[in-house]
Design an enzyme around this catalytic site. Sequence first.
Site, mmCIF file in Angstrom:
data_model
loop_
_atom_site.group_PDB
_atom_site.id
_atom_site.type_symbol
_atom_site.label_atom_id
_atom_site.label_comp_id
_atom_site.label_asym_id
_atom_site.label_seq_id
_atom_site.Cartn_x
_atom_site.Cartn_y
_atom_site.Cartn_z
ATOM 1 N N GLU A 98 -4.159 0.479 -5.490
ATOM 2 C CA GLU A 98 -4.283 1.530 -6.507
ATOM 3 C C GLU A 98 -3.139 1.472 -7.518
ATOM 4 O O GLU A 98 -2.371 2.425 -7.704
ATOM 5 C CB GLU A 98 -4.389 2.912 -5.855
ATOM 6 C CG GLU A 98 -5.655 3.005 -5.014
ATOM 7 C CD GLU A 98 -6.033 4.392 -4.559
ATOM 8 O OE1 GLU A 98 -5.174 5.272 -4.565
ATOM 9 O OE2 GLU A 98 -7.213 4.574 -4.209
ATOM 10 N N HIS B 196 0.868 -1.188 0.000
ATOM 11 C CA HIS B 196 0.000 0.000 0.000
ATOM 12 C C HIS B 196 0.901 1.233 0.000
ATOM 13 O O HIS B 196 1.154 1.864 1.024
ATOM 14 C CB HIS B 196 -0.937 -0.009 1.217
ATOM 15 C CG HIS B 196 -2.050 1.005 1.107
ATOM 16 N ND1 HIS B 196 -3.393 0.682 1.228
ATOM 17 C CD2 HIS B 196 -2.031 2.327 0.875
ATOM 18 C CE1 HIS B 196 -4.130 1.770 1.090
ATOM 19 N NE2 HIS B 196 -3.329 2.784 0.866
HETATM 20 C C1 BGC Z 1 -5.381 5.572 -0.685
HETATM 21 C C2 BGC Z 1 -5.302 5.846 0.806
HETATM 22 C C3 BGC Z 1 -5.639 7.303 1.065
HETATM 23 C C4 BGC Z 1 -7.057 7.524 0.620
HETATM 24 C C5 BGC Z 1 -7.615 8.907 0.910
HETATM 25 C C6 BGC Z 1 -6.530 6.228 -1.377
HETATM 26 O O1 BGC Z 1 -6.058 6.749 -2.552
HETATM 27 O O2 BGC Z 1 -5.353 4.200 -0.932
HETATM 28 O O3 BGC Z 1 -4.026 5.504 1.234
HETATM 29 O O4 BGC Z 1 -5.435 7.660 2.378
HETATM 30 O O5 BGC Z 1 -7.146 7.306 -0.771
HETATM 31 O O6 BGC Z 1 -7.000 9.886 0.174
#
Ligand code: BGC
Length: 427
Positions: free
Chosen positions: A156, A111
């Site tokens: 992501e 992550h």
């Molecule tokens: C990510 C998280 C992030 C969240 C809020 C996502 O893109 O996986 O790590 O904190 O969005 O911005």
Amino acid sequence: MSFPEGFLIGAATAAHQVEGNNIHSDYWAQEQMPHTSFTEPSGLACDHYNRFEEDIRLMAEAGLNAYRFSIEWARIEPEEGKFDDAEIEHYRRVIRCCRENGIEPLVTLMHFTSPVWLIRKGGWEAESTIGDFSRYAAYVTEKLGEDIRYICTINEANMGLQLAAIAKRFRMMAEQAQKNAKKAEGTVQVGMNFEKMMENMKYAAAENAGIFGTPQPQIFVSSRTPEGDILVFRAHQAAKAAIKAIHPEIKVGITLSVHDLQALPGGEAFAEAAWDEEFRQYLPYIEGDDFLGVQNYTRTQYGPQGQLPCPEGAELTQMDYEFYPEALEHVIRRIHADFTGDLIVTENGVAVSDDSRRVEFIRRALEGVRHCMEDGIPVKGYCYWSLMDNFEWQKGFSMTFGLMAVDRETMERKPKESLKYLGSQRC
Ligand code: BGC
């Protein structure tokens, strides 16, 4: 309609954002640089590393039955090829604690944060990362696989190209009008400080060279080249094969950041091209996966000139993007048109100070999920982002996405009404 038996309703976190003291990672190193783009360092974060039992118990008491968290590669393999079994034991305790509380653990292997040594070798643009990542995936599976049913390989995975596009737009806007430039940040679903990054660029380059051996380290959340972008998906495929070779019964998927891309009249071609870039181009790499992790926070609209700012008068979240929980239903339907496998909402959430707006967001988002399921779309779970207010990357601790507040002095957990509300949605 109520959710069927076995439907997963939970919350998500990521190791670096909550655990604290993730000292062998690239993010930790960048946070300490004199010209860092981070507003503050992660430090002890939410001390989840030591308080996970309380956090998991609070989730279970509220009625949640799933917890998506990540294993920190930099803890497991702090030096290349040297694995730390004490850290494996830590995550074994986390997984067992979930099971004892009737919570299904959904484990993410990567992550955003990587060990420093990986970045020194070229990071997420280097061919060798595919082998390094799958070796780490195999190691974790070998040690912990017996207790795991779901693995998300990479979080992501499609983030790199989105960042490249935004960085380009940001540079253009910055040239045109310095003061408007900040608005572009709100178009990416993750905490970034582009303005500070641009200002600091030349100093940061030297500091990066000192730590990573290159002025432009290819950390995971970097603007990616098209080749690097696909390399991430190849790393997913290699890791999936490695996991399946050891425990074929584990369900393996990847997670993608997807916006609800809406076309106003004249904007159809832009919206279509954006969907191809954000989602469709990756289909060949995720075909046959056991599930796809869907991560959505908002919508993006397109007009005849391209991407539009948020509609006039729209309610904005702390992240500067629109409060628009209906985006989740739209995105699930759109994905299902191209990918008919199981879907798990691995992240969906909102950063607001007024928790009643979070309850409203969750209510409307779950209504959308139910509609999709009534139409036969195989959605198997929903994880809210995030279990607690945490370290929102470059933006530090200022964004409050959490179902629980965390007192930054005492680390005391304060469950919010939204935690109870989410738990009550299971039946
Ligand atoms: C990510 C998280 C992030 C969240 C809020 C996502 O893109 O996986 O790590 O904190 O969005 O911005």
